[in-house]
Design a protein around this motif. Structure first.
Motif, short mmCIF file in Angstrom:
data_model
loop_
_atom_site.label_atom_id
_atom_site.label_comp_id
_atom_site.label_asym_id
_atom_site.label_seq_id
_atom_site.Cartn_x
_atom_site.Cartn_y
_atom_site.Cartn_z
N VAL A 82 -6.29 10.17 15.96
CA VAL A 82 -6.26 11.81 15.64
C VAL A 82 -7.26 12.33 14.41
O VAL A 82 -7.84 13.22 14.55
CB VAL A 82 -4.74 12.23 15.50
CG1 VAL A 82 -4.16 11.66 14.26
CG2 VAL A 82 -4.79 13.67 15.49
N SER A 83 -7.30 11.44 13.52
CA SER A 83 -7.99 12.15 12.31
C SER A 83 -9.68 12.04 12.86
O SER A 83 -10.27 12.94 12.28
CB SER A 83 -7.86 11.01 10.92
OG SER A 83 -8.24 9.51 11.22
N HIS A 84 -10.11 11.06 13.38
CA HIS A 84 -11.19 10.79 13.92
C HIS A 84 -11.71 11.99 14.86
O HIS A 84 -12.60 12.63 14.73
CB HIS A 84 -11.68 9.66 14.56
CG HIS A 84 -12.98 9.32 14.60
ND1 HIS A 84 -13.52 8.24 15.75
CD2 HIS A 84 -14.18 9.69 14.12
CE1 HIS A 84 -14.75 8.01 15.71
NE2 HIS A 84 -15.05 9.08 14.83
N ARG A 85 -10.94 12.33 15.78
CA ARG A 85 -10.90 13.24 16.89
C ARG A 85 -11.21 14.56 16.01
O ARG A 85 -11.87 15.50 16.29
CB ARG A 85 -9.73 13.44 17.78
CG ARG A 85 -9.88 12.26 18.84
CD ARG A 85 -9.16 12.65 20.05
NE ARG A 85 -7.87 13.33 19.83
CZ ARG A 85 -6.79 12.47 19.86
NH1 ARG A 85 -6.70 11.21 20.01
NH2 ARG A 85 -5.44 13.25 19.49
N ILE A 112 -0.20 4.27 3.29
CA ILE A 112 0.22 5.44 3.82
C ILE A 112 0.87 5.33 5.29
O ILE A 112 0.14 4.72 5.89
CB ILE A 112 -0.92 6.34 3.99
CG1 ILE A 112 -1.71 6.76 2.94
CG2 ILE A 112 -0.46 7.84 4.77
CD1 ILE A 112 -0.99 7.34 1.66
N LEU A 113 2.01 5.57 5.22
CA LEU A 113 2.80 5.18 6.82
C LEU A 113 1.95 6.15 7.81
O LEU A 113 2.16 7.30 7.52
CB LEU A 113 4.07 5.53 6.59
CG LEU A 113 4.82 4.44 5.62
CD1 LEU A 113 6.47 4.57 5.49
CD2 LEU A 113 4.42 2.97 5.61
N ALA A 114 1.69 5.40 8.73
CA ALA A 114 1.07 6.32 9.94
C ALA A 114 0.98 5.11 11.06
O ALA A 114 0.89 3.99 10.99
CB ALA A 114 -0.27 6.56 9.49
N ALA A 115 1.17 5.94 12.25
CA ALA A 115 1.13 5.18 13.58
C ALA A 115 -0.04 4.21 13.90
O ALA A 115 0.11 3.27 14.29
CB ALA A 115 1.65 5.92 14.58
N LEU A 129 -5.09 13.00 7.25
CA LEU A 129 -4.97 13.76 8.41
C LEU A 129 -4.11 13.28 9.31
O LEU A 129 -3.52 13.73 10.09
CB LEU A 129 -6.59 13.91 9.11
CG LEU A 129 -7.35 14.92 8.46
CD1 LEU A 129 -8.42 14.99 9.03
CD2 LEU A 129 -6.72 16.43 8.66
N GLU A 130 -4.06 11.73 9.30
CA GLU A 130 -3.11 10.75 10.31
C GLU A 130 -1.77 11.37 9.75
O GLU A 130 -0.93 11.57 10.53
CB GLU A 130 -3.27 9.46 9.86
CG GLU A 130 -4.49 8.80 10.38
CD GLU A 130 -4.87 8.76 12.08
OE1 GLU A 130 -3.71 8.87 12.67
OE2 GLU A 130 -5.87 9.16 12.35
N GLN A 131 -1.47 11.75 8.45
CA GLN A 131 -0.10 12.30 8.10
C GLN A 131 0.25 13.64 8.32
O GLN A 131 1.30 14.16 8.13
CB GLN A 131 0.14 11.65 6.77
CG GLN A 131 1.40 11.39 6.32
CD GLN A 131 1.58 10.48 4.84
OE1 GLN A 131 1.28 11.26 3.96
NE2 GLN A 131 2.18 9.39 5.18
N SER A 132 -0.99 14.42 8.24
CA SER A 132 -0.96 15.84 8.42
C SER A 132 -1.74 16.65 9.39
O SER A 132 -2.79 16.98 9.11
CB SER A 132 -1.29 16.33 6.92
OG SER A 132 -0.85 17.68 6.42
N HIS A 133 -1.06 16.74 10.40
CA HIS A 133 -1.72 17.60 11.49
C HIS A 133 -0.84 18.00 12.62
O HIS A 133 0.47 17.79 12.30
CB HIS A 133 -2.83 16.71 12.14
CG HIS A 133 -2.16 15.33 12.88
ND1 HIS A 133 -1.95 14.31 12.29
CD2 HIS A 133 -1.90 15.36 14.25
CE1 HIS A 133 -1.10 13.51 13.24
NE2 HIS A 133 -1.07 14.18 14.53
N ASP A 134 -1.16 18.85 13.37
CA ASP A 134 -0.35 19.46 14.47
C ASP A 134 -1.11 19.61 15.74
O ASP A 134 -2.32 19.36 15.72
CB ASP A 134 0.55 20.53 14.19
CG ASP A 134 -0.15 21.87 13.79
OD1 ASP A 134 -1.38 21.77 14.10
OD2 ASP A 134 0.20 22.67 13.03
N GLU A 135 -0.73 20.28 16.67
CA GLU A 135 -1.38 20.57 18.17
C GLU A 135 -2.65 21.27 17.85
O GLU A 135 -3.37 21.36 18.60
CB GLU A 135 -0.31 20.91 18.99
CG GLU A 135 0.88 20.43 19.45
CD GLU A 135 1.84 20.13 18.23
OE1 GLU A 135 1.78 21.21 17.60
OE2 GLU A 135 2.48 19.21 18.23
#
Length: 423
Positions: free
Chosen positions: A23-26, A214-217, A304-310
RNA sequence: CGGGGCGUGGCGCAGCCCGGUAGCGCACCUGCUUUGGGAGCAGGGAGUCGGAGGUUCAAAUCCUCUCGCCCCGACCA
Protein backbone atom coordinates in the motif's frame (compact mmCIF):
# COMPACT_ATOMS: atom_id res chain seq x y z
CA UNK A 1 6.21 31.72 1.82
CA UNK A 2 3.47 29.20 1.15
CA UNK A 3 3.59 26.79 -1.76
CA UNK A 4 1.13 26.90 -4.63
CA UNK A 5 -0.13 23.78 -6.36
CA UNK A 6 0.67 25.41 -9.68
CA UNK A 7 4.39 25.39 -8.86
CA UNK A 8 4.42 21.60 -8.73
CA UNK A 9 4.29 19.92 -12.16
CA UNK A 10 3.64 16.48 -10.70
CA UNK A 11 0.21 15.03 -11.44
CA UNK A 12 -1.58 12.46 -9.34
CA UNK A 13 -2.57 9.24 -11.04
CA UNK A 14 -6.13 8.11 -11.27
CA UNK A 15 -5.15 4.49 -11.73
CA UNK A 16 -2.93 2.26 -9.65
CA UNK A 17 0.53 1.69 -11.12
CA UNK A 18 0.82 -2.01 -11.96
CA UNK A 19 4.33 -2.28 -10.55
CA UNK A 20 3.34 -1.69 -6.94
CA UNK A 21 2.17 -4.32 -4.53
CA UNK A 22 2.19 -2.90 -1.01
CA UNK A 23 0.00 0.00 0.00
CA UNK A 24 2.74 2.52 0.82
CA UNK A 25 4.39 1.99 -2.54
CA UNK A 26 1.08 2.27 -4.43
CA UNK A 27 0.11 5.43 -2.62
CA UNK A 28 3.46 7.13 -3.06
CA UNK A 29 3.48 6.44 -6.79
CA UNK A 30 -0.12 7.45 -7.25
CA UNK A 31 0.12 10.60 -5.18
CA UNK A 32 3.30 11.65 -6.97
CA UNK A 33 5.71 11.40 -4.01
CA UNK A 34 8.30 9.19 -5.72
CA UNK A 35 9.17 7.92 -9.19
CA UNK A 36 11.15 4.80 -9.99
CA UNK A 37 14.37 5.11 -11.96
CA UNK A 38 15.51 1.47 -11.69
CA UNK A 39 14.77 -1.49 -9.45
CA UNK A 40 15.08 -0.29 -5.87
CA UNK A 41 16.10 3.21 -6.98
CA UNK A 42 13.69 6.12 -6.67
CA UNK A 43 13.54 9.85 -7.25
CA UNK A 44 11.87 11.85 -4.52
CA UNK A 45 9.43 14.35 -6.00
CA UNK A 46 8.52 17.61 -4.23
CA UNK A 47 5.85 16.06 -1.98
CA UNK A 48 8.03 13.09 -1.11
CA UNK A 49 11.09 15.09 -0.31
CA UNK A 50 9.11 17.35 2.00
CA UNK A 51 7.86 14.44 4.07
CA UNK A 52 11.39 13.02 4.09
CA UNK A 53 12.80 16.33 5.35
CA UNK A 54 10.22 16.39 8.13
CA UNK A 55 11.45 13.05 9.39
CA UNK A 56 15.04 14.20 9.08
CA UNK A 57 14.19 17.31 11.06
CA UNK A 58 12.83 15.32 13.97
CA UNK A 59 15.79 12.95 13.84
CA UNK A 60 18.24 15.88 13.91
CA UNK A 61 16.50 17.48 16.88
CA UNK A 62 16.56 14.25 18.84
CA UNK A 63 20.16 13.44 17.93
CA UNK A 64 21.07 16.87 19.15
CA UNK A 65 19.14 16.30 22.36
CA UNK A 66 21.03 13.03 22.83
CA UNK A 67 24.30 14.93 22.52
CA UNK A 68 25.28 13.78 19.04
CA UNK A 69 27.08 16.01 16.54
CA UNK A 70 26.30 15.86 12.84
CA UNK A 71 28.95 14.98 10.26
CA UNK A 72 28.81 13.99 6.61
CA UNK A 73 31.04 11.10 5.58
CA UNK A 74 31.95 10.03 2.03
CA UNK A 75 29.74 7.54 0.24
CA UNK A 76 32.70 6.68 -1.97
CA UNK A 77 35.09 4.54 0.04
CA UNK A 78 38.46 2.99 -0.89
CA UNK A 79 38.61 -0.79 -0.66
CA UNK A 80 41.62 -0.94 1.67
CA UNK A 81 39.49 0.36 4.55
CA UNK A 82 37.15 -2.56 4.03
CA UNK A 83 40.02 -4.99 3.75
CA UNK A 84 41.26 -3.96 7.18
CA UNK A 85 38.12 -5.37 8.80
CA UNK A 86 37.77 -8.28 6.40
CA UNK A 87 34.40 -7.01 5.21
CA UNK A 88 35.62 -6.43 1.63
CA UNK A 89 35.19 -10.20 1.30
CA UNK A 90 32.55 -10.88 3.93
CA UNK A 91 30.03 -8.30 2.74
CA UNK A 92 29.76 -10.15 -0.55
CA UNK A 93 27.63 -9.11 -3.47
CA UNK A 94 25.59 -6.64 -1.47
CA UNK A 95 28.52 -4.24 -1.57
CA UNK A 96 28.45 -2.03 -4.65
CA UNK A 97 31.97 -2.06 -6.02
CA UNK A 98 33.56 0.14 -8.64
CA UNK A 99 36.99 1.23 -9.83
CA UNK A 100 38.48 4.61 -10.51
CA UNK A 101 40.47 5.46 -13.66
CA UNK A 102 43.62 3.93 -12.17
CA UNK A 103 41.76 0.69 -11.51
CA UNK A 104 41.80 1.30 -7.78
CA UNK A 105 38.83 -0.47 -6.18
CA UNK A 106 36.18 1.47 -4.28
CA UNK A 107 32.84 0.72 -2.67
CA UNK A 108 29.68 2.76 -2.36
CA UNK A 109 29.06 2.83 1.36
CA UNK A 110 26.33 0.51 2.66
CA UNK A 111 27.26 1.57 6.21
CA UNK A 112 30.13 3.53 7.72
CA UNK A 113 31.85 1.69 10.55
CA UNK A 114 35.16 1.54 8.68
CA UNK A 115 35.14 5.15 7.57
CA UNK A 116 34.14 6.54 10.93
CA UNK A 117 36.54 4.35 12.90
CA UNK A 118 39.38 5.46 10.67
CA UNK A 119 38.32 9.08 11.08
CA UNK A 120 38.14 8.94 14.85
CA UNK A 121 41.37 7.00 15.23
CA UNK A 122 43.11 9.82 13.40
CA UNK A 123 41.33 12.53 15.33
CA UNK A 124 41.02 11.30 18.89
CA UNK A 125 44.19 10.41 20.77
CA UNK A 126 43.34 10.90 24.43
CA UNK A 127 40.71 9.80 26.92
CA UNK A 128 40.20 13.55 27.45
CA UNK A 129 38.51 13.73 24.04
CA UNK A 130 36.03 10.98 24.90
CA UNK A 131 33.24 10.10 24.64
CA UNK A 132 32.47 10.93 21.01
CA UNK A 133 28.97 10.61 19.59
CA UNK A 134 28.48 11.61 15.95
CA UNK A 135 25.85 10.95 13.33
CA UNK A 136 25.03 11.65 9.72
CA UNK A 137 22.01 11.50 7.45
CA UNK A 138 23.14 10.19 4.11
CA UNK A 139 22.34 8.04 1.11
CA UNK A 140 23.41 4.43 1.48
CA UNK A 141 23.95 1.82 -1.22
CA UNK A 142 23.27 -1.87 -0.88
CA UNK A 143 22.94 -4.21 -3.84
CA UNK A 144 20.06 -6.11 -2.30
CA UNK A 145 19.32 -9.59 -3.61
CA UNK A 146 15.76 -8.60 -4.15
CA UNK A 147 14.82 -4.95 -3.76
CA UNK A 148 11.08 -4.61 -3.29
CA UNK A 149 8.11 -2.75 -1.92
CA UNK A 150 9.30 0.67 -3.09
CA UNK A 151 11.01 2.55 -0.30
CA UNK A 152 10.77 -0.35 2.12
CA UNK A 153 13.75 -2.16 0.58
CA UNK A 154 15.72 -0.14 -1.91
CA UNK A 155 19.23 -0.39 -3.22
CA UNK A 156 19.77 3.30 -2.58
CA UNK A 157 18.15 4.76 0.51
CA UNK A 158 18.45 7.48 3.12
CA UNK A 159 19.77 6.42 6.49
CA UNK A 160 20.68 8.11 9.72
CA UNK A 161 23.70 6.39 11.17
CA UNK A 162 25.33 7.30 14.48
CA UNK A 163 28.53 6.03 16.04
CA UNK A 164 29.80 6.23 19.60
CA UNK A 165 33.35 5.95 20.91
CA UNK A 166 33.90 5.45 24.62
CA UNK A 167 36.83 4.93 26.96
CA UNK A 168 35.28 1.91 28.64
CA UNK A 169 32.45 -0.54 28.37
CA UNK A 170 30.29 1.13 31.03
CA UNK A 171 30.29 4.38 29.13
CA UNK A 172 29.58 2.64 25.83
CA UNK A 173 26.58 0.94 27.41
CA UNK A 174 25.44 4.23 28.90
CA UNK A 175 25.37 5.78 25.44
CA UNK A 176 23.63 2.69 24.09
CA UNK A 177 20.89 3.34 26.64
CA UNK A 178 20.66 6.99 25.67
CA UNK A 179 20.24 6.05 22.05
CA UNK A 180 17.54 3.51 22.90
CA UNK A 181 15.58 6.25 24.64
CA UNK A 182 16.25 8.66 21.80
CA UNK A 183 14.92 6.23 19.23
CA UNK A 184 11.76 5.52 21.17
CA UNK A 185 11.23 9.26 21.38
CA UNK A 186 11.80 9.81 17.67
CA UNK A 187 9.22 7.24 16.64
CA UNK A 188 6.74 8.56 19.18
CA UNK A 189 7.18 12.13 17.91
CA UNK A 190 6.73 11.03 14.33
CA UNK A 191 3.45 9.51 15.42
CA UNK A 192 4.23 5.83 14.96
CA UNK A 193 3.49 2.84 17.13
CA UNK A 194 6.91 1.25 17.48
CA UNK A 195 8.33 -1.55 19.57
CA UNK A 196 11.85 -2.31 20.72
CA UNK A 197 12.86 -5.94 20.36
CA UNK A 198 15.98 -7.99 21.10
CA UNK A 199 17.79 -8.66 17.88
CA UNK A 200 20.46 -10.57 16.08
CA UNK A 201 23.51 -8.52 15.12
CA UNK A 202 24.09 -9.84 11.61
CA UNK A 203 26.99 -8.48 9.57
CA UNK A 204 27.34 -5.26 11.53
CA UNK A 205 28.38 -7.30 14.51
CA UNK A 206 28.65 -7.04 18.25
CA UNK A 207 26.80 -9.15 20.76
CA UNK A 208 24.08 -6.79 22.00
CA UNK A 209 21.53 -5.21 19.76
CA UNK A 210 17.94 -4.05 19.66
CA UNK A 211 15.69 -3.33 16.73
CA UNK A 212 12.85 -0.85 16.55
CA UNK A 213 9.87 -2.29 14.78
CA UNK A 214 6.70 -0.86 13.26
CA UNK A 215 3.99 -3.51 13.36
CA UNK A 216 2.51 -3.85 9.87
CA UNK A 217 1.07 -6.64 7.77
CA UNK A 218 3.55 -6.00 4.98
CA UNK A 219 6.55 -6.30 7.29
CA UNK A 220 9.37 -8.61 6.27
CA UNK A 221 10.38 -9.38 9.86
CA UNK A 222 8.59 -11.44 12.43
CA UNK A 223 8.69 -10.43 16.07
CA UNK A 224 7.72 -12.39 19.13
CA UNK A 225 5.90 -10.37 21.76
CA UNK A 226 5.21 -11.47 25.30
CA UNK A 227 1.59 -10.93 26.18
CA UNK A 228 2.36 -10.50 29.89
CA UNK A 229 5.55 -8.50 30.27
CA UNK A 230 7.51 -6.08 28.08
CA UNK A 231 9.76 -8.72 26.50
CA UNK A 232 9.90 -8.85 22.71
CA UNK A 233 12.41 -10.25 20.24
CA UNK A 234 13.03 -10.75 16.57
CA UNK A 235 12.30 -14.34 15.67
CA UNK A 236 15.83 -14.47 14.19
CA UNK A 237 17.16 -13.92 17.70
CA UNK A 238 14.90 -16.40 19.50
CA UNK A 239 13.81 -18.86 16.82
CA UNK A 240 12.60 -21.47 19.29
CA UNK A 241 10.87 -19.35 21.93
CA UNK A 242 7.48 -20.82 22.68
CA UNK A 243 7.14 -18.92 25.95
CA UNK A 244 8.60 -15.69 27.23
CA UNK A 245 12.14 -16.33 28.57
CA UNK A 246 11.64 -13.56 31.13
CA UNK A 247 8.28 -14.29 32.72
CA UNK A 248 7.19 -17.54 31.09
CA UNK A 249 4.07 -15.89 29.68
CA UNK A 250 2.60 -16.73 26.28
CA UNK A 251 4.14 -15.08 23.20
CA UNK A 252 2.43 -14.06 20.00
CA UNK A 253 4.16 -13.47 16.69
CA UNK A 254 3.55 -10.47 14.45
CA UNK A 255 5.03 -9.19 11.21
CA UNK A 256 6.85 -5.88 11.42
CA UNK A 257 9.04 -3.41 9.56
CA UNK A 258 12.46 -2.72 11.00
CA UNK A 259 13.04 1.04 11.10
CA UNK A 260 15.86 1.30 13.61
CA UNK A 261 18.67 -0.83 14.95
CA UNK A 262 21.14 -0.14 17.76
CA UNK A 263 24.31 -2.20 18.24
CA UNK A 264 26.84 -2.44 21.02
CA UNK A 265 30.04 -3.11 19.07
CA UNK A 266 32.76 -3.12 21.70
CA UNK A 267 36.10 -3.74 20.02
CA UNK A 268 34.79 -5.34 16.86
CA UNK A 269 36.06 -2.54 14.63
CA UNK A 270 38.54 -0.70 16.80
CA UNK A 271 40.83 -3.71 17.32
CA UNK A 272 41.24 -4.79 13.68
CA UNK A 273 41.59 -1.17 12.63
CA UNK A 274 43.96 -0.39 15.46
CA UNK A 275 41.88 2.53 16.61
CA UNK A 276 42.97 3.40 20.11
CA UNK A 277 43.47 6.25 22.58
CA UNK A 278 45.77 6.80 25.53
CA UNK A 279 44.26 6.45 28.99
CA UNK A 280 45.33 8.23 32.19
CA UNK A 281 48.31 5.92 32.57
CA UNK A 282 49.43 6.54 29.01
CA UNK A 283 48.35 3.05 28.02
CA UNK A 284 46.88 2.39 24.57
CA UNK A 285 43.24 1.23 24.75
CA UNK A 286 40.98 0.36 21.80
CA UNK A 287 37.78 2.41 21.57
CA UNK A 288 34.58 0.87 22.91
CA UNK A 289 32.11 1.47 20.13
CA UNK A 290 28.43 1.44 19.37
CA UNK A 291 26.48 2.14 16.19
CA UNK A 292 22.90 3.18 15.71
CA UNK A 293 20.87 3.29 12.51
CA UNK A 294 17.48 4.59 11.41
CA UNK A 295 16.09 3.91 7.95
CA UNK A 296 14.86 7.41 7.21
CA UNK A 297 13.38 6.77 3.78
CA UNK A 298 12.01 3.44 4.95
CA UNK A 299 10.26 5.29 7.77
CA UNK A 300 8.30 7.26 5.19
CA UNK A 301 6.90 4.04 3.77
CA UNK A 302 6.42 2.46 7.18
CA UNK A 303 4.40 5.47 8.34
CA UNK A 304 2.03 4.98 5.42
CA UNK A 305 1.73 1.27 6.04
CA UNK A 306 0.46 2.21 9.47
CA UNK A 307 -1.56 5.25 8.47
CA UNK A 308 -3.81 5.21 5.41
CA UNK A 309 -7.42 4.54 4.43
CA UNK A 310 -9.50 3.90 1.30
CA UNK A 311 -9.09 7.52 0.19
CA UNK A 312 -5.31 7.47 0.42
CA UNK A 313 -2.57 8.66 2.72
CA UNK A 314 -3.23 9.84 6.26
CA UNK A 315 -0.01 11.53 7.33
CA UNK A 316 0.80 11.93 11.00
CA UNK A 317 0.78 15.76 11.34
CA UNK A 318 4.44 15.89 12.42
CA UNK A 319 5.73 14.49 9.12
CA UNK A 320 3.06 15.49 6.59
CA UNK A 321 4.55 17.19 3.52
CA UNK A 322 2.30 20.13 4.33
CA UNK A 323 0.28 20.68 7.46
CA UNK A 324 -2.65 22.18 5.63
CA UNK A 325 -3.99 22.33 2.12
CA UNK A 326 -6.15 25.30 1.22
CA UNK A 327 -8.72 24.47 -1.44
CA UNK A 328 -10.20 27.44 -3.23
CA UNK A 329 -13.37 26.43 -5.00
CA UNK A 330 -14.56 28.11 -8.14
CA UNK A 331 -12.95 30.65 -10.45
CA UNK A 332 -11.82 33.85 -8.80
CA UNK A 333 -12.07 32.53 -5.26
CA UNK A 334 -8.29 32.61 -4.75
CA UNK A 335 -8.19 36.29 -5.74
CA UNK A 336 -10.79 37.55 -3.29
CA UNK A 337 -9.34 39.98 -0.76
CA UNK A 338 -10.83 38.19 2.26
CA UNK A 339 -9.44 34.86 1.01
CA UNK A 340 -6.01 36.33 0.43
CA UNK A 341 -6.10 37.86 3.89
CA UNK A 342 -7.02 34.49 5.43
CA UNK A 343 -4.16 32.81 3.54
CA UNK A 344 -1.78 35.46 4.85
CA UNK A 345 -2.71 34.60 8.42
CA UNK A 346 -1.97 30.94 7.69
CA UNK A 347 1.34 31.87 6.14
CA UNK A 348 2.24 33.84 9.26
CA UNK A 349 1.38 30.76 11.28
CA UNK A 350 3.03 27.99 9.28
CA UNK A 351 4.90 29.54 6.36
CA UNK A 352 6.04 26.91 3.90
CA UNK A 353 3.86 24.29 5.50
CA UNK A 354 0.83 25.85 3.81
CA UNK A 355 -0.15 24.38 0.46
CA UNK A 356 -2.54 26.41 -1.65
CA UNK A 357 -4.49 24.40 -4.19
CA UNK A 358 -5.49 27.34 -6.34
CA UNK A 359 -5.64 25.29 -9.54
CA UNK A 360 -8.54 26.16 -11.80
CA UNK A 361 -10.05 22.69 -11.52
CA UNK A 362 -13.37 21.26 -10.50
CA UNK A 363 -13.82 20.89 -6.75
CA UNK A 364 -14.05 17.11 -6.89
CA UNK A 365 -10.53 16.78 -8.24
CA UNK A 366 -9.13 19.01 -5.53
CA UNK A 367 -10.93 17.08 -2.79
CA UNK A 368 -9.67 13.78 -4.18
CA UNK A 369 -6.10 15.01 -4.46
CA UNK A 370 -6.08 16.46 -0.95
CA UNK A 371 -7.48 13.21 0.45
CA UNK A 372 -5.03 11.09 -1.55
CA UNK A 373 -2.04 13.10 -0.43
CA UNK A 374 -3.22 12.96 3.15
CA UNK A 375 -2.58 16.50 4.41
CA UNK A 376 -3.77 16.54 8.04
CA UNK A 377 -6.08 19.51 7.52
CA UNK A 378 -7.98 20.87 4.54
CA UNK A 379 -9.26 24.41 4.54
CA UNK A 380 -12.16 24.55 2.13
CA UNK A 381 -12.98 27.98 0.79
CA UNK A 382 -16.21 27.81 -1.19
CA UNK A 383 -18.81 30.41 -2.05
CA UNK A 384 -21.30 29.23 0.53
CA UNK A 385 -18.93 29.77 3.45
CA UNK A 386 -16.76 32.64 2.28
CA UNK A 387 -19.86 34.73 1.54
CA UNK A 388 -20.57 34.58 5.26
CA UNK A 389 -16.98 35.23 6.29
CA UNK A 390 -16.44 31.58 7.14
CA UNK A 391 -14.30 28.63 6.13
CA UNK A 392 -14.61 24.90 6.53
CA UNK A 393 -11.84 22.79 8.06
CA UNK A 394 -11.79 19.12 7.27
CA UNK A 395 -9.69 16.89 9.49
CA UNK A 396 -8.31 14.19 7.23
CA UNK A 397 -7.87 11.44 9.81
CA UNK A 398 -11.36 11.55 11.28
CA UNK A 399 -13.25 13.13 8.42
CA UNK A 400 -14.63 15.61 10.94
CA UNK A 401 -15.60 19.05 9.57
CA UNK A 402 -15.62 22.37 11.41
CA UNK A 403 -16.95 25.74 10.35
CA UNK A 404 -14.92 28.69 11.61
CA UNK A 405 -14.78 32.37 10.79
CA UNK A 406 -12.02 33.47 8.42
CA UNK A 407 -10.59 35.58 11.25
CA UNK A 408 -10.16 32.60 13.56
CA UNK A 409 -8.88 30.16 10.95
CA UNK A 410 -5.23 30.34 11.97
CA UNK A 411 -6.04 29.97 15.66
CA UNK A 412 -8.32 27.01 15.02
CA UNK A 413 -5.66 25.20 12.97
CA UNK A 414 -2.96 25.97 15.48
CA UNK A 415 -5.10 24.46 18.25
CA UNK A 416 -5.82 21.36 16.18
CA UNK A 417 -2.14 20.83 15.44
CA UNK A 418 -1.16 21.29 19.06
CA UNK A 419 -3.62 18.68 20.25
CA UNK A 420 -2.69 16.27 17.45
CA UNK A 421 1.06 16.31 18.10
CA UNK A 422 1.39 16.41 21.87
CA UNK A 423 3.05 13.36 23.33
C1' C B 1 20.34 -18.18 -7.69
C1' G B 2 15.45 -21.45 -8.31
C1' G B 3 10.00 -20.83 -9.55
C1' G B 4 6.04 -17.77 -11.72
C1' G B 5 4.34 -13.37 -14.38
C1' C B 6 5.04 -9.05 -17.48
C1' G B 7 7.50 -5.39 -21.18
C1' U B 8 2.63 -1.88 -26.85
C1' G B 9 1.97 6.95 -26.26
C1' G B 10 2.66 9.78 -19.30
C1' C B 11 -0.72 5.75 -16.55
C1' G B 12 -3.96 1.33 -17.04
C1' C B 13 -4.76 -2.14 -20.88
C1' A B 14 -6.51 -4.76 -25.78
C1' G B 15 -4.27 -6.68 -30.22
C1' C B 16 -0.11 -11.85 -30.43
C1' C B 17 -2.86 -18.16 -30.41
C1' C B 18 -4.40 -17.69 -36.45
C1' G B 19 1.67 -12.49 -39.69
C1' G B 20 -1.24 -8.05 -43.76
C1' U B 21 -1.55 0.21 -42.86
C1' A B 22 -1.06 0.05 -34.12
C1' G B 23 -6.12 0.57 -31.03
C1' C B 24 -9.19 1.70 -26.36
C1' G B 25 -9.89 4.24 -21.46
C1' C B 26 -7.61 7.86 -18.39
C1' A B 27 -4.12 11.87 -18.52
C1' C B 28 -2.29 15.99 -21.80
C1' C B 29 -3.33 20.46 -25.59
C1' U B 30 -7.30 24.00 -28.02
C1' G B 31 -12.38 25.98 -27.95
C1' C B 32 -17.27 26.44 -25.76
C1' U B 33 -20.36 25.16 -21.68
C1' U B 34 -19.68 23.60 -16.49
C1' U B 35 -17.67 24.57 -10.98
C1' G B 36 -18.97 21.55 -3.11
C1' G B 37 -16.59 15.11 -4.31
C1' G B 38 -12.24 12.53 -10.32
C1' A B 39 -17.95 17.14 -15.80
C1' G B 40 -20.05 17.42 -21.16
C1' C B 41 -19.47 18.29 -26.40
C1' A B 42 -16.15 19.20 -30.50
C1' G B 43 -11.25 19.20 -32.28
C1' G B 44 -5.90 17.85 -31.50
C1' G B 45 -0.80 16.09 -30.17
C1' A B 46 1.85 11.95 -28.64
C1' G B 47 4.03 5.10 -29.53
C1' U B 48 11.43 2.90 -33.69
C1' C B 49 5.23 -2.31 -29.93
C1' G B 50 12.18 -3.17 -24.32
C1' G B 51 16.71 -4.40 -27.60
C1' A B 52 19.47 -7.41 -31.30
C1' G B 53 19.42 -11.12 -34.86
C1' G B 54 16.58 -14.56 -37.88
C1' U B 55 12.25 -16.59 -40.94
C1' U B 56 8.93 -14.18 -44.60
C1' C B 57 6.76 -10.53 -50.24
C1' A B 58 5.28 -8.70 -45.31
C1' A B 59 6.66 -9.28 -38.02
C1' A B 60 3.77 -6.02 -32.11
C1' U B 61 2.32 -11.09 -33.80
C1' C B 62 6.53 -16.78 -35.53
C1' C B 63 11.93 -18.46 -33.96
C1' U B 64 16.72 -17.49 -31.27
C1' C B 65 19.49 -14.59 -28.07
C1' U B 66 19.53 -10.58 -24.76
C1' C B 67 18.10 -6.50 -21.37
C1' G B 68 14.65 -4.72 -17.86
C1' C B 69 10.51 -4.89 -14.33
C1' C B 70 7.11 -7.34 -10.66
C1' C B 71 5.77 -11.45 -7.29
C1' C B 72 7.13 -16.12 -4.32
C1' G B 73 11.39 -18.65 -2.16
C1' A B 74 16.40 -18.90 -0.45
C1' C B 75 19.71 -14.87 1.38
C1' C B 76 20.50 -10.33 4.15
C1' A B 77 20.36 -5.16 7.37
Amino acid sequence: MFVRARQDPVLTLHEEPAEAEVVSHRLMLRAGFIKKLAGGVYSFLPMGVRALRKIEGIVREEMSRAGALEVLLPALQPSDLWERTGRWDKYGKELFRLSDRHDRPFALGPTHEEVVTDLISQTVHSYRQLPVLIYQIQTKFRDEIRPRFGLLRGREFVMKDAYSFSADEDDARRIYGIMQESYARIFRRIGLDSRMVEADSGLIGGNLSHEFMILAASGEDTVLICEKCSWAANVEKEPDALACPKCGGPVSSKTAIEVGHVFYLGHKYSVPMEAAFLDKEGKEIPFYMGCYGIGVSRLLAAALEQSHDEQGMVWPPAIAPFRVSVLTLGPGMADRPEVQEAIRTLEDLWGEDVYIDDRDLRPGIKFQDADLRGFPYQVILGERNVAQGQAEIKIRRSGERLIVTLDSLAIALSDLYESDTQD
